[in-house]
Motif scaffolding. Structure first.
Motif: not given
Length: 241
Positions: A183-190, A198-205, A213-221, A237-240
């Motif tokens: 369940e997604l609580a929030s997501a913030t791009f930075g 990078v996307w910071m994805v916050t989930l409800r437990t 969870k921090q998801v680092d992305l490739s440059a230029g994506i 999902a893989a990290e959880m």
């Protein structure tokens, strides 16, 4: 109302359960047909310029009140992107939309579906249709609003503004995570070190807390692209797991 009006209205009422069921089914299918006809009219200029195509098909629906019946499906294709308008049924308990608001008293539901993204369209008591996304504000379905929603869902047009693309990304993200039992609580791009996206994805437990969870992305994506969203879903999902 005159006595004649009353008599005529009473004659129009169904006399048996089967007649009532058929009347309700007809009213529902007529409403879906009217919505699809509007959408086809709105998109006809784009179809005429061969930037998209529309295809009708049918789906089987089974409901306790109305039984088994077939309902139309409208598929919209734009290059490699596809969206479908799929009837859910006239019996709607409620739809939880943006901000956790539950919309009650709806007289039917049709979903706009593209991949994991699902935007409910609810039919109100007045017969009007309203889009009820899990992110963004509910809005009445008009030519302008539907084209905006469809463009955002497809994520295929360079003419979409940043707000529409971000709302579509969040809608796809929430739906994709929900399909994985999250369940997604929030997501913030930075931006991280080196200006990497990078996307910071916050989930409800399950215990009522949250985890980020921090998801680092490739440059230029493209941070709001459908492919980026699917990658974020897979990695979170893989990290959880």
């Amino acid at each position: 109302m005159t006595i004649r009006d009353l008599i005529d209205k009473l004659k129009e009422r169904p006399k048996t359960v089967d007649e009532y069921r058929e009347q309700q089914k007809k009213e529902w299918l007529d409403a879906v047909e009217a919505l699809f006809a509007d959408v086809e009219a709105w998109l006809r200029p784009a179809e005429g310029e061969k930037v998209l195509s529309m295809i009708r098909s049918e789906t089987e629906i089974s409901e306790q009140d109305l039984g088994d019946y077939r309902a139309p499906v409208l598929e919209i294709r734009a290059g490699r992107h596809t969206a479908r308008l799929e009837p859910v049924g006239p019996r709607v308990v409620g739809i939880i939309a943006s901000g956790g608001r539950r919309h009650l008293g709806l007289r039917g539901r049709v979903d706009l579906v593209s991949g994991p993204v699902r935007v409910p369209l609810g039919r109100t008591a007045t017969g009007a249709w309203k889009a009820l996304p899990s992110h963004g504000e509910p809005r009445e379905v008009t030519e302008e609003s539907f084209v905006q929603i469809l463009g955002a869902v497809l994520l295929g047009s360079p003419d979409l503004d940043d707000k529409d693309r971000r709302e579509a990304f969040l809608e796809r993200l929430a739906t994709g995570l929900r399909a994985r039992g999250l369940e997604l609580a929030s997501a913030t791009f930075g931006r991280a070190a080196g200006n990497l996206p990078v996307w910071m994805v916050t989930l409800r437990t399950a215990g009522g807390g949250v985890v980020t969870k921090q998801v680092d992305l490739s440059a230029g994506i493209d941070p709001d692209a459908a492919e980026t969203c699917d990658e974020v879903v897979d990695r979170v999902a893989a990290e959880m797991s």
